[in-house]
Design a protein around this motif. Structure first.
Motif: not given
Length: 319
Positions: A229-235
């Motif tokens: 991914g480019s932009t964004g949180r991953i949980n």
């Protein structure tokens, strides 16, 4: 300057007049916005008598929903523009549902949303293929398929049905929600939107991609897991991978909560990597400007974490 003021006065007057006309129309229509539709919508049902194994959708602007058939018979219910009917027929073992493109292109104003509801007997079906333009897609737990392949431009997809082979969902703009499914392989892609996965058992490879948006995975098991991914949180919450877990982000945090894998690889440009793992690892870490806090363990598989700007903080859960 005087001419500019005059044009501004004229523009303001036109806006006011337009607002007055709009209010008059809405008052006459008792503030029913569907009265603004220039299209006439009807509800139409097509009974499907022929047997089929596979299902195919080729539609433009529709909401697609699946529902169990109470009488054990298949039927398709359309809520559609009267002079732009859809087609539904069985060809070579495939139920084909499509938009009618023979009417050509025309301009219209509509508030209502066309919808297709497919009522199916409860059994396992072959391949499900949906090629959608704009609209939401909902597939409940009641059904199972050999494979699921969904491509859409704008809209949300809620997939709660399992597949014996592969689940593949690709969206340009929208959210993907998956819960309580099993599959051999899974591939999820979103350009702008979110991916939310809960309670998924994937026997082989699980790959995901989010260009801009968050992603969250809870109670997931698989052989290999890859997320880019480019932009964004991953949980990642209780994500258990038997082989390699790989996460790559340009901007966004990577959060682990009770996860494990034989090997873990994480790379971010701007973002923190933190959380808890379930077993010891040999940590290989690097951060240009961030703080690093990882256990000094010397056994287990490798856990390589590289960030340009961001902190690294990992603990081993002692459950």
């Amino acid at each position: 300057k005087r001419s500019t003021v005059i044009w501004l006065i004229i523009a303001a007057a036109l806006v006011i007049i337009g607002g007055i006309i709009f209010c008059i129309v809405m008052i006459r229509g008792k503030w029913n916005f569907t009265s603004l539709d220039t299209e006439n919508y009807i509800t139409r049902t097509v009974d499907i008598d022929k047997s089929f194994e596979n299902i195919s959708f080729e539609t433009d602007v529709d909401e697609i929903a699946f529902a169990p058939s109470e009488d054990g018979k298949c039927r398709v219910e359309f809520y559609e523009i009267e002079d732009r009917p859809h087609t539904a027929d069985v060809s070579e073992g495939t139920l084909c549902i499509a938009s009618d493109k023979t009417g050509g292109w025309h301009i219209s104003f509509t508030i209502s949303s066309p919808k297709i509801t497919l009522y199916l007997p409860l059994k396992e079906y072959g391949s499900l293929m949906i090629n959608e333009d704009t609209g939401n897609i909902y597939i409940p737990h009641d059904f199972a398929f050999d494979s699921i392949d969904i491509t859409a431009s704008t809209g949300n997809v809620g997939c709660f049905a399992s597949a014996a082979d592969k689940i593949r969902i690709i969206l340009s703009t929208g959210n993907i929600s998956i819960d309580g499914v099993s599959a051999k392989d899974a591939e999820l892609q979103v350009s702008t939107g979110a991916i939310i996965v809960s309670n998924a058992a994937v026997s082989n490879m699980f790959s995901t991609s989010v260009t801009t948006g968050r992603s969250e995975y809870t109670n997931v098991t698989c052989r290999g897991f890859t997320s880019t991914g480019s932009t964004g949180r991953i949980n990642l919450n209780n994500v258990i991978v038997s082989e390699t877990l790989s996460v790559e982000r340009s901007t966004g945090d990577v959060i682990f909560d009770g996860c494990d894998a034989a090997e873990i690889n994480v790379k971010t440009d701007t973002g923190d990597v933190m959380g808890t793992l379930l077993s010891e690892k040999v940590f290989l870490t690097s951060s240009d400007t961030g703080d690093i806090d990882v256990p000094k363990t010397t056994s287990g598989g490798t856990c390589e974490i590289i960030t340009d700007t961001g902190d690294i903080s990992i603990e081993i859960s002692r459950q």
